[in-house]
Design a protein around this motif. Structure first.
Motif, PDB file in Angstrom:
ATOM      1  N   MET A   1      12.933 -10.980  61.153  1.00  0.00           N
ATOM      2  CA  MET A   1      13.571 -11.104  60.140  1.00  0.00           C
ATOM      3  C   MET A   1      14.683 -10.365  61.645  1.00  0.00           C
ATOM      4  SD  MET A   1      14.356 -12.765  57.829  1.00  0.00           S
ATOM      5  CE  MET A   1      13.341 -14.119  56.689  1.00  0.00           C
ATOM      6  N   ALA A   2      16.501 -10.168  61.865  1.00  0.00           N
ATOM      7  CA  ALA A   2      16.936  -9.598  62.216  1.00  0.00           C
ATOM      8  C   ALA A   2      17.691  -8.477  61.490  1.00  0.00           C
ATOM      9  CB  ALA A   2      18.169 -10.488  63.789  1.00  0.00           C
ATOM     10  N   LEU A   3      18.940  -7.760  61.682  1.00  0.00           N
ATOM     11  CA  LEU A   3      19.363  -6.785  61.433  1.00  0.00           C
ATOM     12  C   LEU A   3      20.651  -7.575  61.661  1.00  0.00           C
ATOM     13  CD1 LEU A   3      18.163  -2.986  63.161  1.00  0.00           C
ATOM     14  CD2 LEU A   3      18.295  -3.852  60.712  1.00  0.00           C
ATOM     15  N   LYS A   4      21.425  -7.297  60.564  1.00  0.00           N
ATOM     16  CA  LYS A   4      22.742  -7.384  59.539  1.00  0.00           C
ATOM     17  C   LYS A   4      23.839  -6.616  59.989  1.00  0.00           C
ATOM     18  CE  LYS A   4      24.785 -10.513  56.430  1.00  0.00           C
ATOM     19  NZ  LYS A   4      25.255 -11.619  55.644  1.00  0.00           N
ATOM     20  N   HIS A   5      24.756  -7.187  60.685  1.00  0.00           N
ATOM     21  CA  HIS A   5      26.003  -5.873  61.176  1.00  0.00           C
ATOM     22  C   HIS A   5      27.111  -6.149  60.521  1.00  0.00           C
ATOM     23  CE1 HIS A   5      23.756  -2.951  64.334  1.00  0.00           C
ATOM     24  NE2 HIS A   5      22.947  -4.312  64.370  1.00  0.00           N
ATOM     25  N   TYR A   6      27.985  -5.019  59.917  1.00  0.00           N
ATOM     26  CA  TYR A   6      28.859  -5.950  59.030  1.00  0.00           C
ATOM     27  C   TYR A   6      30.485  -5.253  59.201  1.00  0.00           C
ATOM     28  CZ  TYR A   6      25.660  -7.219  55.040  1.00  0.00           C
ATOM     29  OH  TYR A   6      24.592  -8.065  54.193  1.00  0.00           O
ATOM     30  N   ASN A   7      31.501  -6.351  59.518  1.00  0.00           N
ATOM     31  CA  ASN A   7      32.143  -5.666  60.124  1.00  0.00           C
ATOM     32  C   ASN A   7      32.739  -4.966  58.801  1.00  0.00           C
ATOM     33  OD1 ASN A   7      32.561  -7.000  62.418  1.00  0.00           O
ATOM     34  ND2 ASN A   7      33.348  -8.615  61.231  1.00  0.00           N
ATOM     35  N   PRO A   8      33.928  -3.744  59.187  1.00  0.00           N
ATOM     36  CA  PRO A   8      34.426  -3.060  57.963  1.00  0.00           C
ATOM     37  C   PRO A   8      35.564  -2.941  57.498  1.00  0.00           C
ATOM     38  CG  PRO A   8      35.039  -2.568  60.516  1.00  0.00           C
ATOM     39  CD  PRO A   8      34.503  -3.462  60.873  1.00  0.00           C
ATOM     40  N   THR A   9      34.921  -4.040  56.717  1.00  0.00           N
ATOM     41  CA  THR A   9      36.752  -4.446  55.933  1.00  0.00           C
ATOM     42  C   THR A   9      36.818  -3.988  54.899  1.00  0.00           C
ATOM     43  OG1 THR A   9      34.842  -5.589  54.684  1.00  0.00           O
ATOM     44  CG2 THR A   9      35.889  -6.783  56.154  1.00  0.00           C
ATOM     45  N   SER A  10      35.474  -2.703  54.418  1.00  0.00           N
ATOM     46  CA  SER A  10      36.225  -1.741  53.264  1.00  0.00           C
ATOM     47  C   SER A  10      35.266  -0.323  53.503  1.00  0.00           C
ATOM     48  CB  SER A  10      36.160  -1.736  51.933  1.00  0.00           C
ATOM     49  OG  SER A  10      34.220  -1.770  51.707  1.00  0.00           O
ATOM     50  N   PRO A  11      35.563   0.880  53.101  1.00  0.00           N
ATOM     51  CA  PRO A  11      34.657   2.370  53.802  1.00  0.00           C
ATOM     52  C   PRO A  11      33.088   1.736  53.493  1.00  0.00           C
ATOM     53  CG  PRO A  11      36.638   2.774  52.274  1.00  0.00           C
ATOM     54  CD  PRO A  11      36.636   1.326  52.052  1.00  0.00           C
ATOM     55  N   ALA A  12      32.684   1.517  52.179  1.00  0.00           N
ATOM     56  CA  ALA A  12      32.091   0.896  52.099  1.00  0.00           C
ATOM     57  C   ALA A  12      31.227   0.230  53.215  1.00  0.00           C
ATOM     58  CB  ALA A  12      31.462   0.151  50.650  1.00  0.00           C
ATOM     59  N   ARG A  13      31.579  -1.016  53.781  1.00  0.00           N
ATOM     60  CA  ARG A  13      31.196  -2.073  54.636  1.00  0.00           C
ATOM     61  C   ARG A  13      30.967  -0.864  56.343  1.00  0.00           C
ATOM     62  NH1 ARG A  13      30.503  -7.669  53.053  1.00  0.00           N
ATOM     63  NH2 ARG A  13      29.765  -7.412  51.560  1.00  0.00           N
ATOM     64  N   GLY A  15      30.027   0.231  59.137  1.00  0.00           N
ATOM     65  CA  GLY A  15      28.588   1.364  59.763  1.00  0.00           C
ATOM     66  C   GLY A  15      27.334   0.504  58.909  1.00  0.00           C
ATOM     67  N   LEU A  16      28.005  -0.120  58.213  1.00  0.00           N
ATOM     68  CA  LEU A  16      26.266  -1.169  56.706  1.00  0.00           C
ATOM     69  C   LEU A  16      25.665  -1.784  58.017  1.00  0.00           C
ATOM     70  CD1 LEU A  16      25.299  -1.104  53.967  1.00  0.00           C
ATOM     71  CD2 LEU A  16      26.698  -3.042  54.184  1.00  0.00           C
ATOM     72  N   ILE A  17      24.217  -1.578  57.981  1.00  0.00           N
ATOM     73  CA  ILE A  17      23.806  -1.998  58.762  1.00  0.00           C
ATOM     74  C   ILE A  17      22.140  -2.493  57.435  1.00  0.00           C
ATOM     75  CG2 ILE A  17      22.403  -2.427  60.435  1.00  0.00           C
ATOM     76  CD1 ILE A  17      23.258  -0.560  61.870  1.00  0.00           C
ATOM     77  N   LEU A  18      22.088  -4.258  57.644  1.00  0.00           N
ATOM     78  CA  LEU A  18      21.135  -4.396  56.797  1.00  0.00           C
ATOM     79  C   LEU A  18      20.245  -5.457  57.421  1.00  0.00           C
ATOM     80  CD1 LEU A  18      23.292  -4.902  53.204  1.00  0.00           C
ATOM     81  CD2 LEU A  18      21.615  -2.438  53.727  1.00  0.00           C
ATOM     82  N   VAL A  19      18.680  -5.329  56.346  1.00  0.00           N
ATOM     83  CA  VAL A  19      17.890  -6.730  57.014  1.00  0.00           C
ATOM     84  C   VAL A  19      19.012  -7.463  56.683  1.00  0.00           C
ATOM     85  CG1 VAL A  19      15.553  -7.834  56.826  1.00  0.00           C
ATOM     86  CG2 VAL A  19      16.139  -4.972  57.270  1.00  0.00           C
ATOM     87  N   ASP A  20      18.655  -8.136  57.243  1.00  0.00           N
ATOM     88  CA  ASP A  20      18.875 -10.571  57.390  1.00  0.00           C
ATOM     89  C   ASP A  20      18.187 -11.076  56.533  1.00  0.00           C
ATOM     90  OD1 ASP A  20      20.315 -12.647  57.112  1.00  0.00           O
ATOM     91  OD2 ASP A  20      20.821 -12.838  59.687  1.00  0.00           O
TER      92      ASP A  20
END
Length: 283
Positions: A1-13, A15-20
């Motif tokens: 499984m790879a890591l999933k990087h999120y675009n900063p569409t909101s403050p909560a997103r 820097g968000l990095i989760l397992v895909d």
């Protein structure tokens, strides 16, 4: 499984990095292999908090995992890989076929790395050395990487069950097997203890970045106040004029040493440890 990087569409997103988890099963677990799970909030049967920092979190059902692998010499097929909210590793649903009564035999096991849907797994005294197969430690070749290792025969796996962890067999001696743990500890284990070949799945779990406090609350983790930010009545590190670093070795709110203090007091099994995890590395 790879890591999933999120675009900063909101403050909560930001820097968000989760397992895909796109490759995992998207439906519900097998109901017969789950049971209800009550949250304690870290409290004992008297209502006193005995484990701090616990509370809230999403509702979960506990998945019953086969840690013992005692269905010997029966080949099973991996039907799917699932997410388990109760652990960091992924789990695999194994179908062992029908029994004498015609009832389908299903079980959850901890999924090792490189185990895929459709793979065959088997447990026995001695089996092929491939991910997902379980056998006695004494039958594994030296150098084998394994997980879900028993410490007592028939008790079920206790060592190396968390995401990305593994144990390596480094030798044999006096009817025992020498293993090396991730902590650096080397110890003896009885050769008739069971273990499963391969390293535990989801090694990227440690590289996640949750990006906001709320995600930890969803996991049932409450915030923990630093001792130096408290008053002397509440913590040994509290009080003082201005900011301080505590002024003593780190302790709990009740004055017991923490952060590295040794808590192991088991002379009966000291002889099983060849090299302590606290041993200083020669550099």
């Amino acid at each position: 499984m790879a890591l999933k990087h999120y675009n900063p569409t909101s403050p909560a997103r930001r820097g968000l990095i989760l397992v895909d988890r796109a490759g995992l099963h998207k439906g519900a677990p097998v109901k017969a292999l789950t049971e209800g799970k009550r949250k304690t909030g870290g409290r004992n049967n008297k209502g006193h908090v005995t484990s701090r920092g616990i509370g809230g979190g999403h509702k979960q059902r506990y998945r019953i995992i086969d840690f013992k692998r005692r269905l010997w010499d029966v080949e099973g097929t991996v039907e799917r890989i699932e997410y388990d909210p109760n652990r960091t590793a992924f789990i695999a649903l194994v179908n062992y076929g029908a029994d004498e009564a015609g009832k389908e035999r299903l079980a959850y096991i901890i999924a090792p790395q490189r185990l895929a849907v459709g793979d065959k797994v088997i447990a026995g005294k001695k089996t092929d050395v491939k991910p997902g197969n379980a056998m006695e430690l004494g039958q594994m070749p030296v150098g084998t990487i394994c997980h879900n290792v028993e410490m007592k025969p028939g008790k079920g796996g206790q060592l190396a069950r968390s995401a990305g962890t593994y144990v390596q067999i480094v030798g044999r001696d006096k009817g025992m097997v020498m293993i090396r743990l991730n902590s650096g500890e080397q110890r003896y284990i009885r050769s008739d203890c069971m273990a499963t070949v391969g390293a535990v799945s989801n090694p990227d779990n440690a590289n996640q970045y949750l990006a906001k406090a709320g995600r930890n609350r969803w996991l049932g983790k409450r915030p923990l106040t630093r001792g130096v930010a408290k008053n002397p009545v509440d913590h040994p590190h509290g009080g003082g004029e201005g900011r301080t670093s505590g002024g003593r070795h780190p302790v709990t709110p009740w004055g017991k040493p923490t952060k590295g203090a040794r808590t192991r007091h088991n002379k009966a099994t000291d002889k099983m440890i060849i090299r302590s995890r606290h041993a200083k590395k020669k550099g």
